[in-house]
Design a protein around this motif. Structure first.
Motif, PDB file in Angstrom:
ATOM      1  N   ASP A 174       0.830  -1.202   0.000  1.00  0.00           N
ATOM      2  CA  ASP A 174       0.000   0.000   0.000  1.00  0.00           C
ATOM      3  C   ASP A 174       0.871   1.260   0.000  1.00  0.00           C
ATOM      4  O   ASP A 174       2.009   1.254   0.456  1.00  0.00           O
ATOM      5  N   VAL A 175       0.283   2.321  -0.503  1.00  0.00           N
ATOM      6  CA  VAL A 175       0.973   3.606  -0.629  1.00  0.00           C
ATOM      7  C   VAL A 175       1.312   4.197   0.738  1.00  0.00           C
ATOM      8  O   VAL A 175       2.397   4.751   0.927  1.00  0.00           O
ATOM      9  N   THR A 176       0.413   4.061   1.691  1.00  0.00           N
ATOM     10  CA  THR A 176       0.634   4.651   3.020  1.00  0.00           C
ATOM     11  C   THR A 176       1.898   4.101   3.667  1.00  0.00           C
ATOM     12  O   THR A 176       2.709   4.864   4.198  1.00  0.00           O
ATOM     13  N   THR A 177       2.073   2.794   3.618  1.00  0.00           N
ATOM     14  CA  THR A 177       3.278   2.182   4.201  1.00  0.00           C
ATOM     15  C   THR A 177       4.523   2.647   3.456  1.00  0.00           C
ATOM     16  O   THR A 177       5.528   2.993   4.075  1.00  0.00           O
ATOM     17  N   ALA A 178       4.461   2.676   2.139  1.00  0.00           N
ATOM     18  CA  ALA A 178       5.613   3.130   1.347  1.00  0.00           C
ATOM     19  C   ALA A 178       5.962   4.574   1.682  1.00  0.00           C
ATOM     20  O   ALA A 178       7.137   4.929   1.817  1.00  0.00           O
ATOM     21  N   ARG A 179       4.954   5.397   1.853  1.00  0.00           N
ATOM     22  CA  ARG A 179       5.190   6.807   2.199  1.00  0.00           C
ATOM     23  C   ARG A 179       5.857   6.905   3.578  1.00  0.00           C
ATOM     24  O   ARG A 179       6.791   7.686   3.769  1.00  0.00           O
ATOM     25  N   THR A 180       5.415   6.111   4.531  1.00  0.00           N
ATOM     26  CA  THR A 180       6.002   6.099   5.875  1.00  0.00           C
ATOM     27  C   THR A 180       7.463   5.665   5.819  1.00  0.00           C
ATOM     28  O   THR A 180       8.329   6.282   6.444  1.00  0.00           O
ATOM     29  N   VAL A 181       7.751   4.634   5.048  1.00  0.00           N
ATOM     30  CA  VAL A 181       9.131   4.156   4.893  1.00  0.00           C
ATOM     31  C   VAL A 181       9.994   5.241   4.262  1.00  0.00           C
ATOM     32  O   VAL A 181      11.099   5.530   4.722  1.00  0.00           O
TER      33      VAL A 181
END
Length: 176
Positions: free
Chosen positions: A121-128
């Protein structure tokens, strides 16, 4: 108390820093780990490890049969025993702006790790990606990479792993 970041350092990269020896699958006995941590000034016990594993937001660790290991992210040569899987059609990778040029020319490489890490998901990638400033989120055509012969694996914590993603299979998502 045992810290997630320090435990990740030990179980992913440098178990020898406190005299640990991981088995071929990256596992170490919990008692051995707690004893080694104590010898190096890190106070903790099995209950602390269980609490850390249970509450880790990224589920970085696996605890099984009085043994513990990092779920993924190793620079060490360990066999996590993961079976190749067909990935979702699209996955995501979060990074920082300074990595963009290299990725544009070489694609996603594992760098100092065993695998490239991808999110569902985009949210996890953004957090990373935000760990080092404003994130850059890349969309990965995982279906095409898989069809092109790149194996995919899913770690126990849900992180998708692969050996390389060619630059032609990447696109940058609009930043918000």
């Amino acid at each position: 108390m045992i810290e997630s970041r320090y435990l990740s350092y030990l179980l992913r990269h440098h178990p020898e820093a406190i005299g640990l020896h991981l088995d071929a699958g990256g596992w170490v006995d919990v008692t051995e780990l707690v004893d080694a941590l104590g010898r190096h000034g890190r106070v903790g016990n099995r209950e602390d490890l269980e609490q850390l594993v249970a509450t880790s937001d990224k589920q970085r660790f696996e605890l099984r049969d009085n043994r513990i290991r990092a779920a993924q992210g190793h620079s060490l040569d360990v066999d996590l025993g993961l079976e190749p899987l067909a990935p979702p059609a699209v996955l995501y990778h979060g990074t920082h702006p300074g990595a963009r040029l290299g990725i544009t020319t070489q694609g996603l490489l594992p760098m100092g790790r065993r695998f490239v890490h991808l999110s569902a998901d985009v949210t996890t990638a953004r957090t990373v990606g935000a760990r080092r400033g404003d994130p850059v989120v890349l969309q990965v055509d995982a279906a095409a990479a898989h069809q092109g012969g790149h194996p995919f694996y899913r770690a126990a914590n849900g992180v998708w792993l692969t050996d390389h993603v060619p630059p032609a299979l990447l696109s940058t998502l609009a930043q918000r």
